[in-house]
Write a protein that holds these residues in place. Structure first.
Motif, mmCIF file in Angstrom:
data_model
loop_
_atom_site.group_PDB
_atom_site.id
_atom_site.type_symbol
_atom_site.label_atom_id
_atom_site.label_comp_id
_atom_site.label_asym_id
_atom_site.label_seq_id
_atom_site.Cartn_x
_atom_site.Cartn_y
_atom_site.Cartn_z
ATOM 1 N N ILE A 235 0.897 -1.090 -0.166
ATOM 2 C CA ILE A 235 -0.016 0.099 0.075
ATOM 3 C C ILE A 235 0.906 1.122 0.087
ATOM 4 O O ILE A 235 0.721 2.419 -0.631
ATOM 5 C CB ILE A 235 -0.984 0.014 1.204
ATOM 6 C CG1 ILE A 235 -1.805 -1.113 1.175
ATOM 7 C CG2 ILE A 235 -1.638 1.149 1.274
ATOM 8 C CD1 ILE A 235 -2.980 -1.121 2.096
ATOM 9 N N ASN A 239 1.420 4.137 -2.720
ATOM 10 C CA ASN A 239 1.259 5.701 -2.197
ATOM 11 C C ASN A 239 2.399 6.377 -3.018
ATOM 12 O O ASN A 239 2.252 7.475 -3.054
ATOM 13 C CB ASN A 239 1.113 5.723 -0.801
ATOM 14 C CG ASN A 239 -0.508 5.451 -0.452
ATOM 15 O OD1 ASN A 239 -1.394 5.149 -1.222
ATOM 16 N ND2 ASN A 239 -0.527 4.785 0.817
ATOM 17 N N ALA A 274 -6.601 0.095 -3.471
ATOM 18 C CA ALA A 274 -5.423 0.722 -3.805
ATOM 19 C C ALA A 274 -4.833 0.336 -5.069
ATOM 20 O O ALA A 274 -4.455 1.160 -6.154
ATOM 21 C CB ALA A 274 -4.515 0.766 -2.902
#
Length: 465
Positions: A235, A239, A274
């Protein structure tokens, strides 16, 4: 949910089982993990009696008697809350024994099993597996067909994919690239090119993901990459703009097991969202990759007295919720404390594949063992062959069968070629076309390996990073 005792009389002796959990554990084929947990049958006779008693249990009982209370476990809640009653209707009147006979019948085909999958709970799948011989597990799994897509199509009939696993004990880029090239030249890598990182942190994950993305892009390989790090690292990598294809996570069949892995259903949902936001799939949006294994719940002291095969099946409810591209059981990896020898590993691999396919999962298997298990590569040859006959979606491909980073024995690039050759299986169609285009496989109907290095890879050996 109510619980009650189960009894069954054999000859002049009546056997009693405390509850459904106890009955299922006693009915399980012998394995070292259940002995370690203290839940196994005390004799072959007790096991046989338990199997006879289990055969008489109505399938609907599993919707009324939870093995872990609903209020104590989010996996139980997931199983009950997502159960599809209309899908279950065709078999809702059957006992476990009747269900076995129904599954083995010629009238039940791939379409019927696909429609049934949302109505079957993991406990139902585990229960019927306990009544089956190995050939039964193979026959029914062969009828199940689960197809998924990201950059290629996996799970089609007559196909066997491989995960190219170019692990290196120091994450050396040259070592990884050399193993990767070796695997591609043997036709491996259509399921995924997946690395277990030796150094598990976000910067290293980004470096490896980027390296794999560059190779896949440079050679236009119709496959997907994955760095098998913890989901929170993935994750964070997303990002930070990393080119992530698949999100990996090890999962178990109880909330407490998953807590020991540092995950929850909410966290897995966040990770899937995501990955979907990157929109990197060209053919589909199956973005998750899960690994499981019998014994993980017990090793985390989170099995709640449930036998390890049933705990394993419950992990498939977690996987099913997130529509994965790939799921595999790392069947002999945890060690002989849980699966003692080749016989137990072979049985567990067939059980896991059967249960997952029955539940609608794109199941593969890491056909493997540790060096201190009572097993050898001949045992793995047997399991690889049986799983390939059963329609397993994918297996592992590692140089020489020996993972030099994780220190366990699995299947090699040559083993996958053997299975494809002897059973007439082929890679994923898009990957197969690429292999022919790159002159790795011949363009005739035999799909033979090119005996010389294809021109496109001549410079690759000089450009290893």
């Amino acid at each position: 949910m109510k619980r009650h005792q189960y009894t069954h009389t054999a000859g002049c002796r009546t056997y009693g089982f405390h509850d459904l959990k106890d009955l299922m554990a006693k009915a399980t084929p012998a394995r070292s993990g259940d002995l370690l947990a203290g839940v196994a049958a005390h004799s072959a006779e007790e096991r046989a009696v338990a199997q006879m008693a289990l055969a008489e249990v109505p399938l609907a009982t599993f919707l009324k008697e939870a093995l872990i209370p609903y209020e104590r476990d989010e996996i139980t809640r997931l199983i009950i809350d997502t159960h599809d009653a209309p899908a279950f209707a065709p078999v809702s009147h059957l006992t476990v024994g009747d269900f076995r006979n129904w599954l083995l019948g010629d009238a039940v085909d791939s379409e019927a099993l696909a429609a049934l999958a949302p109505g079957i709970t993991p406990e139902m799948a585990a229960a019927v597996a306990k009544l089956m011989r190995n050939q039964d597990l193979i026959l029914v799994a062969k009828k199940c067909r689960v197809v998924t897509r990201f950059r290629n199509t996996l799970g089609l009939a007559g196909r066997l994919a491989t995960r190219l696993q170019p692990n290196h004990p120091t994450d050396d880029a040259s070592g990884i690239a050399a193993s990767l090239l070796d695997g591609l030249l043997y036709g491996s890598g259509d399921a995924v090119i997946g690395i277990n990182p030796a150094t598990d942190n976000v910067p290293q994950v980004i470096r490896l993901v980027t390296m794999l993305n560059d190779i896949i892009s440079q050679y236009a390989i119709p496959t997907q990459s994955c760095v098998l790090t913890h989901v929170t690292n993935t994750i964070e990598a997303i990002n930070r703009g990393a080119p992530v294809d698949l999100v990996f996570q090890s999962i178990g069949g109880t909330e407490a097991t998953n807590r020991s892995f540092g995950v929850s259903l909410d966290l897995l949902g966040e990770a899937r969202s995501a990955a979907l936001s990157l929109n990197r799939g060209t053919l589909g949006d199956n973005v998750m990759y899960f690994e499981t294994g019998q014994g993980s719940a017990l090793s985390a002291n989170a099995n709640f007295g449930i036998d390890q095969q049933t705990c394993e099946a419950r992990a498939y409810a977690v996987a099913r919720q997130f529509k994965p591209l790939l799921v595999n059981t790392v069947v002999g990896f945890i060690g002989p404390e849980y699966l003692f020898d080749g016989k137990q590993i072979i049985r567990a691999g067939l059980e896991d594949h059967f249960c997952a396919k029955l539940l609608g999962l794109p199941m593969g298997c890491d056909v493997c063992y540790t060096n201190h298990a009572e097993a050898d590569q001949n045992d793995m040859d047997v399991l690889l062959t049986l799983l390939s006959v059963a329609g397993c979606n994918f297996v592992m491909g590692i140089p020489g069968s020996d993972d030099i980073m994780l220190n366990y024995q699995t299947t090699s690039f040559h083993d996958a070629l053997y299975a494809r050759r002897v059973l007439g299986l082929r890679p994923a169609p898009e990957f197969e076309a690429w292999l022919q285009k790159m002159d790795i496989f011949s363009k005739d109907a035999q799909f033979r390996l090119n005996p010389s290095l294809p021109p496109a890879f001549h410079k690759a050996l000089l450009r290893l990073p």
